[in-house]
Scaffold this active site. Structure first.
Site: not given
Ligand code: RFL
Ligand code: PHB
Length: 395
Positions: A72, A201, A295, A299, A387
């Site tokens: 994108h 957005y 989110p 980032k 971004y």
């Molecule tokens: P995670 O993915 O939370 O993984 C942590 C892992 O640790 C496990 N765990 C354990 N394992 C063993 N023993 C224990 N005691 C444990 N406790 C926990 C868990 O089961 C899990 O598998 O952290 P990690 O790897 O640091 O990754 C981070 C990302 O997942 C997170 O920052 C992103 O998903 C945030 N986020 C977004 N980030 C972006 O860069 N771009 C995006 O577009 C974006 N959109 C989002 C998002 C997060 C969202 N939610 C649900 C919070 C959109 C959403 C909706």
């Molecule tokens: C997504 O596609 O899940 C998404 C994209 C942009 C954001 C957050 C989530 O800022």
């Protein structure tokens, strides 16, 4: 069992760290509390920065991303019934972003680890990490109904915001800075073509909305909702009507989104948090275990990837030279980038959402800021540069 690097958590940060260490010839063990299918299906991030894509390619995890990811070059801001496109490469040295879901990144990394990496144990729940200030920290975990221990040279907490590794750092030695926001997101996955070929957005008096995608046939859509919202209170029809209302442009009266079956629906709270320092003795924190962002700036996953690239390099340097120099710099190196992303995520969130206590004056300020982004190349470039993310090597 003993390993050089014990990794707690098999999300994106733990899996990418294990992969990078494997390529550098450093052995590791990953302990993940959930099962494989849960980890591979958890709906989360969708946007990868240029630096994250480059890191995944360098890790040998870029083949499917290059074939299926959607590059994108812009995002659209909608406010006051009009639209403004922010051009990304033009303002950010040619860098762009990719739509490639976290679920797919995780699947690719799990497959690589299973094919050529060290042990990756699912359903292995870490109970405690001890001995951060000794030369040999220990991980206590439960696997297949048995209590087990893993001794390590280093332990890395990649266990997310609710993880246990952070507590291995004595409370007096760490500080957490945090903010919670007075709203949440209702997110849906729908079998419907994306609204538009770029992300939208939208600021609106009804609250924020975001139109994203997973593929040319699947949309990912979000609505700002009050904290404590029960997703069951939002029927599919109500969600689509609200998306139509918040994404509408004055120039296109009667416009509607293309609707389709809603296959997943959930509410997520919005929070910012940073724990400092990210290293204490032989325990290090990476990704969401150390910091989270709302989110709106896309980032979280990108910060997680940046942390583990810096950390893998530092651990490999230590293994090959015996020098702690890069490990000593790890926390400060990462925190500079983390605080920039915290600021940007807070900016995007507070500029685009409607605070329940917001006055008409506050709304005017938001609209003035959005107008500034739309009319000044400098303001637009500032948004674009943040971004697409900072380069991994600061200039
Ligand atoms: P995670 O993915 O939370 O993984 C942590 C892992 O640790 C496990 N765990 C354990 N394992 C063993 N023993 C224990 N005691 C444990 N406790 C926990 C868990 O089961 C899990 O598998 O952290 P990690 O790897 O640091 O990754 C981070 C990302 O997942 C997170 O920052 C992103 O998903 C945030 N986020 C977004 N980030 C972006 O860069 N771009 C995006 O577009 C974006 N959109 C989002 C998002 C997060 C969202 N939610 C649900 C919070 C959109 C959403 C909706
Ligand atoms: C997504 O596609 O899940 C998404 C994209 C942009 C954001 C957050 C989530 O800022």
């Amino acid at each position: 069992m003993h390993t050089t690097v014990g990794i707690v958590g098999g999300g994106p940060s733990g899996l990418l760290l294990a992969r990078l260490l494997h390529l550098a010839g450093v052995d590791s063990v990953v302990l993940e509390s959930r099962d494989r299918s849960y980890v591979e299906r958890r709906q989360r991030a969708g946007i990868l920065e240029q630096a994250t894509v480059d890191a995944l390619r360098a890790a040998g995890a870029g083949a499917r991303l290059d074939a299926e990811g959607l590059p994108h070059d812009g995002i659209e801001l909608r406010f006051a019934g009009r639209a403004h496109r922010v051009d990304l490469p033009g303002s950010a040295d040619g860098r762009r972003v990719w739509v490639y879901a976290q679920t797919e990144v995780v699947k690719d990394l799990v497959a690589l680890q299973r094919a050529e990496g060290g042990p990756l144990l699912f359903e292995a729940e870490v109970r405690a990490v001890e001995g951060a200030d000794t030369g040999r920290p220990v991980i206590h975990y439960t696997h297949e109904g048995r209590e087990q221990t893993l001794t390590c040279d280093y332990v890395v907490g990649c266990d997310g915001f609710h993880g246990v590794t952070r507590t291995a750092v004595p409370a007096g030695a760490r500080t957490t800075y945090e903010r919670t926001y007075p709203y949440s997101w209702l997110g849906i996955l729908a079998e419907a073509p994306p609204v538009y070929d770029e992300l939208i957005y939208a600021h609106s008096e009804r609250g924020f909305a975001l139109a994203s995608m997973r593929s040319p046939a699947v949309s990912r859509l979000y609505l700002q909702v009050p904290n404590g919202t029960d997703p069951a209170d939002w029927s599919d029809g109500r969600i689509w009507d609200e998306l139509d209302a918040r994404l509408a442009l004055h120039a296109e009266p009667g416009w509607r989104l293309k609707r389709g079956p809603v296959v997943q629906k959930s509410v997520l709270p919005m929070r910012s948090a940073v724990t400092e320092p990210m290293r204490w003795g032989r325990v290090l924190l990476a990704g969401d275990a150390a910091h989270i962002v709302p989110p709106t700036g896309a980032k979280g996953l990108n910060l997680a990837a940046a942390d583990v690239v810096v950390l893998a390099r530092a651990l490999a340097h230590r293994a090959s030279t015996g020098s702690d120099e890069l490990l000593d710099a790890y926390s400060d190196t990462c925190l500079r980038r983390v605080w920039r992303a915290e600021h940007f995520s807070n900016f995007m969130t507070t500029t685009l959402h409607t605070d329940p206590g917001q006055s008409p004056f506050d709304t005017r300020l938001q609209l003035s800021q959005l107008e500034r982004i739309a009319s000044s190349p400098h303001a637009g470039a500032e948004l674009a540069e943040n971004y697409v993310g900072l380069p991994l090597e600061p200039r």
